[in-house]
Design an enzyme around this catalytic site. Structure first.
Site, PDB file in Angstrom:
ATOM      1  N   ASP A 127      57.388  49.798  40.458  1.00 41.24           N
ATOM      2  CA  ASP A 127      57.340  49.384  41.864  1.00 41.24           C
ATOM      3  C   ASP A 127      58.375  50.010  42.789  1.00 41.24           C
ATOM      4  O   ASP A 127      58.018  50.553  43.824  1.00 41.24           O
ATOM      5  CB  ASP A 127      57.435  47.840  41.959  1.00 41.24           C
ATOM      6  CG  ASP A 127      57.137  47.332  43.372  1.00 41.24           C
ATOM      7  OD1 ASP A 127      56.144  47.780  43.947  1.00 41.24           O
ATOM      8  OD2 ASP A 127      57.904  46.499  43.881  1.00 41.24           O
ATOM      9  N   CYS A 181      33.425  51.750  44.084  1.00 42.98           N
ATOM     10  CA  CYS A 181      33.256  50.743  45.145  1.00 42.98           C
ATOM     11  C   CYS A 181      31.823  50.749  45.684  1.00 42.98           C
ATOM     12  O   CYS A 181      31.330  49.718  46.135  1.00 42.98           O
ATOM     13  CB  CYS A 181      34.211  51.009  46.302  1.00 42.98           C
ATOM     14  SG  CYS A 181      35.906  50.501  45.976  1.00 42.98           S
ATOM     15  N   CYS A 184      29.942  48.518  48.726  1.00 43.16           N
ATOM     16  CA  CYS A 184      30.658  47.251  48.952  1.00 43.16           C
ATOM     17  C   CYS A 184      31.711  47.409  50.053  1.00 43.16           C
ATOM     18  O   CYS A 184      32.379  48.443  50.153  1.00 43.16           O
ATOM     19  CB  CYS A 184      31.321  46.828  47.647  1.00 43.16           C
ATOM     20  SG  CYS A 184      32.333  45.351  47.799  1.00 43.16           S
ATOM     21  N   CYS A 187      36.247  43.602  50.776  1.00 44.63           N
ATOM     22  CA  CYS A 187      37.688  43.475  51.071  1.00 44.63           C
ATOM     23  C   CYS A 187      37.949  43.705  52.558  1.00 44.63           C
ATOM     24  O   CYS A 187      38.749  43.000  53.180  1.00 44.63           O
ATOM     25  CB  CYS A 187      38.505  44.433  50.211  1.00 44.63           C
ATOM     26  SG  CYS A 187      37.926  46.134  50.271  1.00 44.63           S
ATOM     27  N   CYS A 234      49.555  37.808  50.087  1.00 47.41           N
ATOM     28  CA  CYS A 234      48.133  37.569  50.377  1.00 47.41           C
ATOM     29  C   CYS A 234      47.298  38.221  49.294  1.00 47.41           C
ATOM     30  O   CYS A 234      47.561  39.355  48.896  1.00 47.41           O
ATOM     31  CB  CYS A 234      47.784  38.168  51.741  1.00 47.41           C
ATOM     32  SG  CYS A 234      46.033  38.100  52.163  1.00 47.41           S
ATOM     33  N   CYS A 237      42.012  40.281  49.853  1.00 52.30           N
ATOM     34  CA  CYS A 237      41.182  41.457  49.566  1.00 52.30           C
ATOM     35  C   CYS A 237      41.033  41.679  48.060  1.00 52.30           C
ATOM     36  O   CYS A 237      40.186  42.452  47.617  1.00 52.30           O
ATOM     37  CB  CYS A 237      41.721  42.701  50.270  1.00 52.30           C
ATOM     38  SG  CYS A 237      43.444  43.066  49.897  1.00 52.30           S
ATOM     39  N   CYS A 241      37.040  40.773  45.507  1.00 57.05           N
ATOM     40  CA  CYS A 241      36.536  42.006  44.891  1.00 57.05           C
ATOM     41  C   CYS A 241      35.608  41.679  43.715  1.00 57.05           C
ATOM     42  O   CYS A 241      36.005  40.983  42.778  1.00 57.05           O
ATOM     43  CB  CYS A 241      37.701  42.874  44.424  1.00 57.05           C
ATOM     44  SG  CYS A 241      37.124  44.429  43.712  1.00 57.05           S
TER      45      CYS A 241
END
Ligand code: B12
Ligand code: SF4
Ligand code: SF4
Length: 339
Positions: A127, A181, A184, A187, A234, A237, A241
């Site tokens: 990260d 994806c 779609c 999100c 949050c 999104c 999925c």
């Protein structure tokens, strides 16, 4: 390259033993869509995250981090768990203990295996390093970057933490994952603040994760209602999925949700109580003032007249940030109750 693939199988087994759920290898010169990154920074879409402006010669060219490095090992760690029932949601990644320390320890164990068995040098990241973890993971075959910009894995959906080890070992790169994806757009449609401004493009300044975790000052009024009941981070999104239909509960006990103070208790916490309550969790770094700021926004959105007594006390707080958000929450609750 026979001996190389033998190394790879051994490393994959060692990673699995340490609890990693996904393993892949990218070349030391992965395709990173550098132009996009630089444009994103140039447009100021990173908001106050000024650290994303620095170290770009390394971020955009991993070989500059460790010049003898030949490969990047990319790892995924499943952290999925359902949201516990609570007034005020906390993003799933932050429900238990902080993943940084836990995963870094596992990465270091893997680096020790590599050094001892193959004599290689390593540099581990999770990260916080100048590393574009999602594009690298895509190159390493761990999944594809969805329209939410999150890396999706066909087995674990959106719920993998990502980590990397730069190594001097010459490993065989995996085949980059393909975008699945399709048509779609769930999100994009679900995002409460329209932060996904186009497929694969996120304006961090509009994202609730940014506003509630990274942003220091007052939360702009235009986003406060969109924050809804999200006190920290949050998952909207991610939650919507369809690739999450196969997601399984994390195996890591340290990610088990901690008992959190409710919204009113949160507003009454002293500095000492906050530090004790959130020790070893990602929320600790947010600090008490911003925890209360976020809590006020949530109360403004989901609170009722019973919450007004505490909010009125907060509106008189010496902490101006908290006082202003509490006043806003009072107005919102009173307005709802007038109708
Ligand atoms: C800064 C940051 C944020 C910022 C910005 C997020 C963002 N999307 O960029 C904020 C604070 C908003 C944030 C939020 C979250 N984050 Co964050 N964040 C990071 C961090 C530290 C850097 C990401 C970065 O460099 N962003 C800059 C943008 C420009 O880069 P990028 O998204 O990788 O962008 C590339 C794509 O957009 C791509 N691209 C451009 N055009 C196109 C077109 C196509 C067709 C495709 C396929 C791609 C593509 O090119 C870009 C540049 O290479 C990473 C860790 C790391 N070191 O990578 C974690 C990380 C991305 N975050 C993570 C998580 C879990 C979250 C949250 C879910 C937390 C939460 N629940 O609140 C949310 C999700 C919000 C979202 N939809 O992205 C995880 C994601 C794991 C995964 N499976 O993908 C990471 C990898 C941390 C980790 N080690 O696990 N985060
Ligand atoms: S994390 Fe929330 S606010 Fe950010 S892009 Fe996803 S849905 Fe939108
Ligand atoms: S919700 Fe749909 S468009 Fe968004 S990342 Fe998942 S599959 Fe892709």
């Amino acid at each position: 390259m026979g001996s190389v693939s033998a190394d790879q199988a051994r490393l994959e087994a060692a990673a699995a033993e340490l609890g990693f759920d996904a393993f892949g290898v990218a070349s030391i010169e992965p395709e990173l869509r550098r132009e996009y990154y630089l444009r994103w920074i140039n447009d100021g879409q990173h908001g106050e995250m000024s650290w994303l402006e620095r170290n770009n010669e390394r971020r955009l060219q991993p070989s500059a981090i460790l010049p003898e490095a030949r490969s990047i090992i990319c790892l995924g760690f499943n952290y999925y768990q359902p949201d516990p029932p609570r007034r005020g949601r906390i993003a799933k990644y932050a429900l238990g203990k902080d993943y940084h320390k836990l995963i870094l320890k596992k990465l270091k164990s893997l680096c020790t295996v590599m050094r001892e068995e193959f004599g290689s040098d390593q540099k581990p990241y999770v990260d916080t390093g100048p590393v574009l973890e999602k594009p690298i993971a895509e190159q390493a075959g761990l999944g594809w970057q969805g329209k939410s910009t999150i890396l999706l894995n066909a087995r674990h959906g959106t719920w993998l933490f990502l980590a990397n080890i730069l190594t001097t070992l010459e490993l065989e790169p995996d085949t980059p994952a393909k975008d699945r994806c399709g048509t779609c757009t769930r999100c994009i449609d679900a995002c409460p603040t329209d932060a996904i401004t186009a497929p694969y493009k996120l304006d961090a300044r509009r994202c609730i994760a940014y506003l509630t975790i990274e942003h220091k000052g007052a939360i702009p009024i235009e986003f406060r209602r969109g924050i809804g009941d999200r006190v920290y981070g949050c998952d909207e999104c991610l939650d919507v999925c369809p690739w999450n239909r196969f997601a399984k509960l994390t195996r890591e006990a340290k990610f088990t949700p901690m008992p959190h103070p409710d919204l009113i208790e949160s507003l009454e916490l002293t500095q000492e109580q906050f530090d004790e309550q959130f020790a070893g969790t990602p929320i600790r770094r947010l600090g008490l003032s911003r925890w209360k700021r976020n809590t006020c926004v949530v109360l403004g959105n989901v609170g009722n007249t019973d919450d007004l007594v505490t909010l009125k006390k907060m509106a008189l707080s010496d902490d101006e940030l908290v006082a202003e958000h509490a006043s806003w929450a009072i107005q919102e609750i009173e307005e709802r109750n007038r109708h």
